[in-house]
Design a protein around this motif. Structure first.
Motif, PDB file in Angstrom:
ATOM      1  N   MET A   1       8.890   7.086   4.984  1.00  0.00           N
ATOM      2  CA  MET A   1       7.445   7.275   5.006  1.00  0.00           C
ATOM      3  C   MET A   1       6.722   5.962   4.724  1.00  0.00           C
ATOM      4  O   MET A   1       5.746   5.617   5.386  1.00  0.00           O
ATOM      5  N   VAL A   2       7.203   5.199   3.747  1.00  0.00           N
ATOM      6  CA  VAL A   2       6.592   3.909   3.437  1.00  0.00           C
ATOM      7  C   VAL A   2       6.736   2.957   4.626  1.00  0.00           C
ATOM      8  O   VAL A   2       5.801   2.215   4.953  1.00  0.00           O
ATOM      9  N   ALA A   3       7.872   2.984   5.300  1.00  0.00           N
ATOM     10  CA  ALA A   3       8.070   2.134   6.481  1.00  0.00           C
ATOM     11  C   ALA A   3       7.087   2.505   7.590  1.00  0.00           C
ATOM     12  O   ALA A   3       6.531   1.627   8.255  1.00  0.00           O
ATOM     13  N   ALA A   4       6.845   3.792   7.779  1.00  0.00           N
ATOM     14  CA  ALA A   4       5.877   4.224   8.793  1.00  0.00           C
ATOM     15  C   ALA A   4       4.468   3.780   8.424  1.00  0.00           C
ATOM     16  O   ALA A   4       3.692   3.370   9.293  1.00  0.00           O
ATOM     17  N   ILE A   5       4.131   3.841   7.144  1.00  0.00           N
ATOM     18  CA  ILE A   5       2.812   3.386   6.694  1.00  0.00           C
ATOM     19  C   ILE A   5       2.682   1.879   6.909  1.00  0.00           C
ATOM     20  O   ILE A   5       1.626   1.395   7.346  1.00  0.00           O
ATOM     21  N   ILE A   6       3.726   1.134   6.619  1.00  0.00           N
ATOM     22  CA  ILE A   6       3.692  -0.317   6.827  1.00  0.00           C
ATOM     23  C   ILE A   6       3.494  -0.642   8.305  1.00  0.00           C
ATOM     24  O   ILE A   6       2.689  -1.510   8.658  1.00  0.00           O
ATOM     25  N   ARG A   7       4.195   0.068   9.193  1.00  0.00           N
ATOM     26  CA  ARG A   7       4.020  -0.166  10.627  1.00  0.00           C
ATOM     27  C   ARG A   7       2.586   0.115  11.061  1.00  0.00           C
ATOM     28  O   ARG A   7       1.992  -0.640  11.831  1.00  0.00           O
ATOM     29  N   LEU A   8       2.023   1.197  10.543  1.00  0.00           N
ATOM     30  CA  LEU A   8       0.651   1.556  10.896  1.00  0.00           C
ATOM     31  C   LEU A   8      -0.340   0.530  10.364  1.00  0.00           C
ATOM     32  O   LEU A   8      -1.252   0.111  11.075  1.00  0.00           O
ATOM     33  N   LEU A   9      -0.155   0.097   9.130  1.00  0.00           N
ATOM     34  CA  LEU A   9      -1.069  -0.886   8.545  1.00  0.00           C
ATOM     35  C   LEU A   9      -0.953  -2.242   9.238  1.00  0.00           C
ATOM     36  O   LEU A   9      -1.969  -2.919   9.448  1.00  0.00           O
ATOM     37  N   CYS A  10       0.254  -2.641   9.594  1.00  0.00           N
ATOM     38  CA  CYS A  10       0.425  -3.902  10.337  1.00  0.00           C
ATOM     39  C   CYS A  10      -0.319  -3.844  11.662  1.00  0.00           C
ATOM     40  O   CYS A  10      -1.006  -4.805  12.037  1.00  0.00           O
ATOM     41  N   ALA A  11      -0.191  -2.752  12.371  1.00  0.00           N
ATOM     42  CA  ALA A  11      -0.890  -2.608  13.645  1.00  0.00           C
ATOM     43  C   ALA A  11      -2.398  -2.617  13.434  1.00  0.00           C
ATOM     44  O   ALA A  11      -3.141  -3.296  14.156  1.00  0.00           O
ATOM     45  N   PHE A  12      -2.858  -1.892  12.437  1.00  0.00           N
ATOM     46  CA  PHE A  12      -4.295  -1.820  12.168  1.00  0.00           C
ATOM     47  C   PHE A  12      -4.858  -3.193  11.829  1.00  0.00           C
ATOM     48  O   PHE A  12      -5.873  -3.619  12.389  1.00  0.00           O
ATOM     49  N   PHE A  13      -4.205  -3.904  10.919  1.00  0.00           N
ATOM     50  CA  PHE A  13      -4.720  -5.204  10.514  1.00  0.00           C
ATOM     51  C   PHE A  13      -4.645  -6.222  11.645  1.00  0.00           C
ATOM     52  O   PHE A  13      -5.521  -7.067  11.789  1.00  0.00           O
ATOM     53  N   TYR A  14      -3.624  -6.146  12.478  1.00  0.00           N
ATOM     54  CA  TYR A  14      -3.549  -7.070  13.601  1.00  0.00           C
ATOM     55  C   TYR A  14      -4.677  -6.798  14.585  1.00  0.00           C
ATOM     56  O   TYR A  14      -5.302  -7.721  15.094  1.00  0.00           O
ATOM     57  N   ILE A  15      -4.930  -5.528  14.855  1.00  0.00           N
ATOM     58  CA  ILE A  15      -5.994  -5.178  15.799  1.00  0.00           C
ATOM     59  C   ILE A  15      -7.356  -5.582  15.248  1.00  0.00           C
ATOM     60  O   ILE A  15      -8.164  -6.195  15.943  1.00  0.00           O
ATOM     61  N   VAL A  16      -7.618  -5.280  13.990  1.00  0.00           N
ATOM     62  CA  VAL A  16      -8.944  -5.533  13.415  1.00  0.00           C
ATOM     63  C   VAL A  16      -9.169  -7.010  13.103  1.00  0.00           C
ATOM     64  O   VAL A  16     -10.219  -7.562  13.422  1.00  0.00           O
ATOM     65  N   ILE A  17      -8.200  -7.666  12.507  1.00  0.00           N
ATOM     66  CA  ILE A  17      -8.400  -9.040  12.057  1.00  0.00           C
ATOM     67  C   ILE A  17      -8.085 -10.051  13.157  1.00  0.00           C
ATOM     68  O   ILE A  17      -8.885 -10.937  13.453  1.00  0.00           O
ATOM     69  N   ARG A  18      -6.946  -9.922  13.765  1.00  0.00           N
ATOM     70  CA  ARG A  18      -6.504 -10.939  14.716  1.00  0.00           C
ATOM     71  C   ARG A  18      -7.210 -10.822  16.065  1.00  0.00           C
ATOM     72  O   ARG A  18      -7.663 -11.806  16.622  1.00  0.00           O
ATOM     73  N   LEU A  19      -7.295  -9.619  16.597  1.00  0.00           N
ATOM     74  CA  LEU A  19      -7.910  -9.447  17.907  1.00  0.00           C
ATOM     75  C   LEU A  19      -9.427  -9.383  17.838  1.00  0.00           C
ATOM     76  O   LEU A  19     -10.096  -9.641  18.816  1.00  0.00           O
ATOM     77  N   ASP A  20      -9.970  -9.017  16.684  1.00  0.00           N
ATOM     78  CA  ASP A  20     -11.408  -8.943  16.445  1.00  0.00           C
ATOM     79  C   ASP A  20     -12.126  -8.244  17.598  1.00  0.00           C
ATOM     80  O   ASP A  20     -12.841  -8.875  18.379  1.00  0.00           O
ATOM     81  N   PRO A  21     -11.919  -6.922  17.717  1.00  0.00           N
ATOM     82  CA  PRO A  21     -12.547  -6.214  18.835  1.00  0.00           C
ATOM     83  C   PRO A  21     -14.068  -6.264  18.715  1.00  0.00           C
ATOM     84  O   PRO A  21     -14.616  -6.186  17.617  1.00  0.00           O
TER      85      PRO A  21
END
Length: 124
Positions: A92-112
């Motif tokens: 469960m923690v691994a799934a949360i980490i995957r989700l948070l990594c994707a979220f932060f990459y989309i929001v911070i790095r790609l800056d939609p």
């Protein structure tokens, strides 16, 4: 997905007794944990499709690699906790980490870009 996971978690004892009988009641905590893992994993899968469309497989690889940390670290904790509960929690923690990594990459790095806000609606 999360409301369904919460519902399954709340009624996991009754669900196990109804479907499998009282002999399998010790599996109810696993169902509670893994229902949330499935919800987070489903959301993470949806986010991974975003990276596939953008041709960013390297980000997926690093996200998966980073999510191995709780699974590998649980090996060292296995003598202190119930192994099945520990591994379910680590998943469960691994799934949360995957989700948070994707979220932060989309929001911070790609800056939609934010859609423009105006007081008027455009005519159709």
């Amino acid at each position: 997905m999360l409301p369904i996971a919460l519902l399954v978690s709340i009624v996991s004892n009754q669900l196990v007794v109804l479907l499998f009988g009282r002999d399998y009641l010790p599996a109810a905590p696993l169902i509670s944990i893994l229902s949330f893992e499935a919800a987070f994993n489903g959301l993470s899968f949806i986010a991974s499709q975003f990276f596939i469309v953008l041709s960013l497989p390297k980000i997926l690889f690093y996200r998966q690699l980073f999510s191995l940390i709780p699974l590998i670290s649980s090996i060292f904790l296995i003598s202190y906790f119930e192994p099945t509960i520990l591994m379910a929690f680590a998943m469960m923690v691994a799934a949360i980490i995957r989700l948070l990594c994707a979220f932060f990459y989309i929001v911070i790095r790609l800056d939609p870009p934010n859609p423009p806000v105006s007081g008027k609606l455009s005519p159709l």
